[in-house]
Design an enzyme around this catalytic site. Sequence first.
Site, PDB file in Angstrom:
ATOM      1  N   ASP A 159      -2.980   4.704  -2.386  1.00  0.00           N
ATOM      2  CA  ASP A 159      -3.955   5.386  -1.534  1.00  0.00           C
ATOM      3  C   ASP A 159      -4.421   6.708  -2.155  1.00  0.00           C
ATOM      4  OD1 ASP A 159      -5.168   5.369   1.221  1.00  0.00           O
ATOM      5  OD2 ASP A 159      -4.093   7.272   1.371  1.00  0.00           O
TER       6      ASP A 159
ATOM      7  N   ASP B  34       0.861  -1.170   0.000  1.00  0.00           N
ATOM      8  CA  ASP B  34       0.000   0.000   0.000  1.00  0.00           C
ATOM      9  C   ASP B  34       0.906   1.230   0.000  1.00  0.00           C
ATOM     10  OD1 ASP B  34      -2.136   1.772   0.460  1.00  0.00           O
ATOM     11  OD2 ASP B  34      -3.109   0.362   1.823  1.00  0.00           O
TER      12      ASP B  34
ATOM     13  N   HIS C 125     -10.638  -1.794   5.379  1.00  0.00           N
ATOM     14  CA  HIS C 125     -10.333  -1.304   6.722  1.00  0.00           C
ATOM     15  C   HIS C 125     -10.996   0.035   7.039  1.00  0.00           C
ATOM     16  CE1 HIS C 125      -7.772   0.751   3.964  1.00  0.00           C
ATOM     17  NE2 HIS C 125      -7.452   1.628   4.897  1.00  0.00           N
ATOM     18  N   ASP C 126     -11.688   0.629   6.060  1.00  0.00           N
ATOM     19  CA  ASP C 126     -12.377   1.905   6.295  1.00  0.00           C
ATOM     20  C   ASP C 126     -13.888   1.720   6.387  1.00  0.00           C
ATOM     21  OD1 ASP C 126      -9.977   3.327   6.051  1.00  0.00           O
ATOM     22  OD2 ASP C 126     -10.246   3.614   3.896  1.00  0.00           O
TER      23      ASP C 126
ATOM     24  N   GLU D 272      -6.907   3.690  -5.300  1.00  0.00           N
ATOM     25  CA  GLU D 272      -8.084   4.016  -4.505  1.00  0.00           C
ATOM     26  C   GLU D 272      -8.572   5.385  -4.943  1.00  0.00           C
ATOM     27  OE1 GLU D 272      -9.610   4.544   0.085  1.00  0.00           O
ATOM     28  OE2 GLU D 272      -7.809   5.525  -0.638  1.00  0.00           O
TER      29      GLU D 272
HETATM   30  O1  TEU Z   1      -8.969   6.400   2.609  1.00  0.00           O
HETATM   31  C1  TEU Z   1      -9.502   7.396   1.819  1.00  0.00           C
HETATM   32  C2  TEU Z   1     -10.786   7.885   2.260  1.00  0.00           C
HETATM   33  O2  TEU Z   1     -11.083   9.037   2.143  1.00  0.00           O
HETATM   34  C3  TEU Z   1     -11.733   6.930   2.834  1.00  0.00           C
HETATM   35  O3  TEU Z   1     -11.955   7.283   4.147  1.00  0.00           O
HETATM   36  C4  TEU Z   1     -12.975   6.972   2.025  1.00  0.00           C
HETATM   37  O4  TEU Z   1     -13.405   8.285   1.853  1.00  0.00           O
HETATM   38  C5  TEU Z   1     -14.039   6.222   2.718  1.00  0.00           C
HETATM   39  O5  TEU Z   1     -13.641   4.906   2.816  1.00  0.00           O
HETATM   40  C6  TEU Z   1     -15.321   6.301   1.960  1.00  0.00           C
HETATM   41  O6  TEU Z   1     -16.334   5.869   2.793  1.00  0.00           O
HETATM   42  C7  TEU Z   1      -7.614   6.131   2.543  1.00  0.00           C
HETATM   43  C8  TEU Z   1      -7.266   5.006   3.484  1.00  0.00           C
HETATM   44  O7  TEU Z   1      -7.919   3.834   3.064  1.00  0.00           O
HETATM   45  C9  TEU Z   1      -7.622   5.412   4.879  1.00  0.00           C
HETATM   46  O8  TEU Z   1      -7.433   4.379   5.800  1.00  0.00           O
HETATM   47  C10 TEU Z   1      -6.770   6.612   5.220  1.00  0.00           C
HETATM   48  O9  TEU Z   1      -7.126   7.094   6.477  1.00  0.00           O
HETATM   49  C11 TEU Z   1      -6.922   7.728   4.186  1.00  0.00           C
HETATM   50  O10 TEU Z   1      -6.823   7.256   2.859  1.00  0.00           O
HETATM   51  C12 TEU Z   1      -5.825   8.743   4.362  1.00  0.00           C
HETATM   52  O11 TEU Z   1      -4.611   8.196   3.980  1.00  0.00           O
END
Ligand code: TEU
Length: 544
Positions: free
Chosen positions: A198, A98, A321-322, A247
Amino acid sequence: MAQNDWRKSVVYQIYPKSFNDTTGNGEGDLNGIIEKLDYLKYLGVDYLWLTPIYESPMNDNGYDISNYFKINEQFGTIEDFKRLVAEAHQRDLKIMLDIVINHTSTHHEWFKEAMRSKDSPYRDYYFFRESNDGPPTNWESKFGGNAWQYDDKTDEYYLHLFDVSQADLNWDNPEVRRELHKIVNYWIDFGVDGFRFDVINLISKGAFKDSPKIGKEFYTDGPRVHDYLNELNRHTFGGKDLMTVGEMSSTTIDHCIKYTKPERQELSSVFNFHHLKVDYENGDKWTYADYDFHQLKNILMEWQLGIHQGGGWNAIFWCNHDQPRVVSRFGDDSNEELRQASAKTLAIALHMLQGTPYIYQGEEIGMTNPHFSMMNQYRDVESLNAFQELKRKGYSEDYILKILDQKSRDNSRTPMQWTNGEASGFTSGQPWIDIAPNYKEVNVEQAIEDDHSVFHMYRRLIDLRHNHDILTYGDITPLYMTHDQLFIYRRNYQSKSWLVIANFSKEAVMIPRDLDTEGDIIIQNGTITNDEISGFGAIVIETH
Ligand code: TEU
């Protein structure tokens, strides 16, 4: 098509901090992953995506990198990493890293240098702006509050689209891009097989202007993003046997076709999140709301058709994970029977789609949200910020807890449930975040023993992906899109046709009379009798 076409692969996402702890400090590590490679091989996945393992103050659990060339001590050493790659390769498992290069941690040397003075050559690695009357623009950080942080030493603001500890990098500076290419090449030299980038569609910032929205229109799929990705591709992974996934935050189908059309040499595939915003009331994540089934189907199908017709490539997923756990979100975790039925049906509904399927650790055993009841059980910086923000807006603590139980990113970050023993077999110490209380019933050991478990359904689905070209290369036709409970579609390839019917409700539902279900059953969950499909049942039929 070639047997080893990456498009036939299935990716498994590992959140190392919560996967498997071998030191007893309550946090997972690289040796913990090595220990479980045989398990992952048995599951049948092809790629292992590890969320960030680099040196980091871990304010955002590794998405705030302070040194791209070092492994976070917590996770192990570079020797451990080399061993992980070697051990994975021995089992024909591939490793995907990642890469977080939209921003760095404010602990990164570049940022520290930039903060020393306005004349620092590193100043231009980030976005510093003067402003006499408050923040330079009204853009909002995705983790709450204004996206500009004031620095009183130099009397300027810096941009952070995420937490204040995550400063956005200035990709318009060619020096920055060269440094970032070096980082990617550094990890390619260790023999990794792919990358997840990311929030990579946020790297090209347009005009710094006030926004009627929250600023998104100025930096989402920004003016030079395709050029920067094409350049990154040519200087790093392009032409090599590496799989990439970007992403993409709040993106569009048109941009995603451009990101992934092979001849454009940008990325292999993309994640988008539109289908996971169907339980956001008025577009606001921090609300307590039911999900909209029609919207879910419409968005999934719009992307399936749009990307396929445009010659692009989707990553398909319910969990990461989000995101909260899908079985608690679009399924039903209120009892064991419903949990199992809905987890399997959700799996079937997703794995028959076109694109590259992703499985997030624990999804393969139907792990649920932990249903935390106290604020001090939460760890995630986004959840903690949201708590403050919602409090400020006057919400009661009980109601905020209800929202977090539905939306918090910690829902998916609780430790992997390996056994019904102490700390679910995750650690011999005190886990960094509470384990979901249902680990006694929901765990890997139990799931492997039970032939009818969610786990064995995932194994079969992965196997279908590997062995049936129709899933990889076939077209898709949505059917009965206005149906209130059933998600129905057809896949077609050469002379074959597969019909997929999935019941997203817990009640038995009549199958539409004019739908011809004659044929061979490929996979089934639940029962189909008298033209009825059981609650959270699903079936895939090869029709003739
Ligand atoms: O996430 C990007 C992000 O904005 C997500 O929170 C997204 O908007 C959400 O999943 C939509 O519901 C990435 C990583 O996956 C996250 O863990 C990080 O915190 C973020 O970038 C910042 O690096």
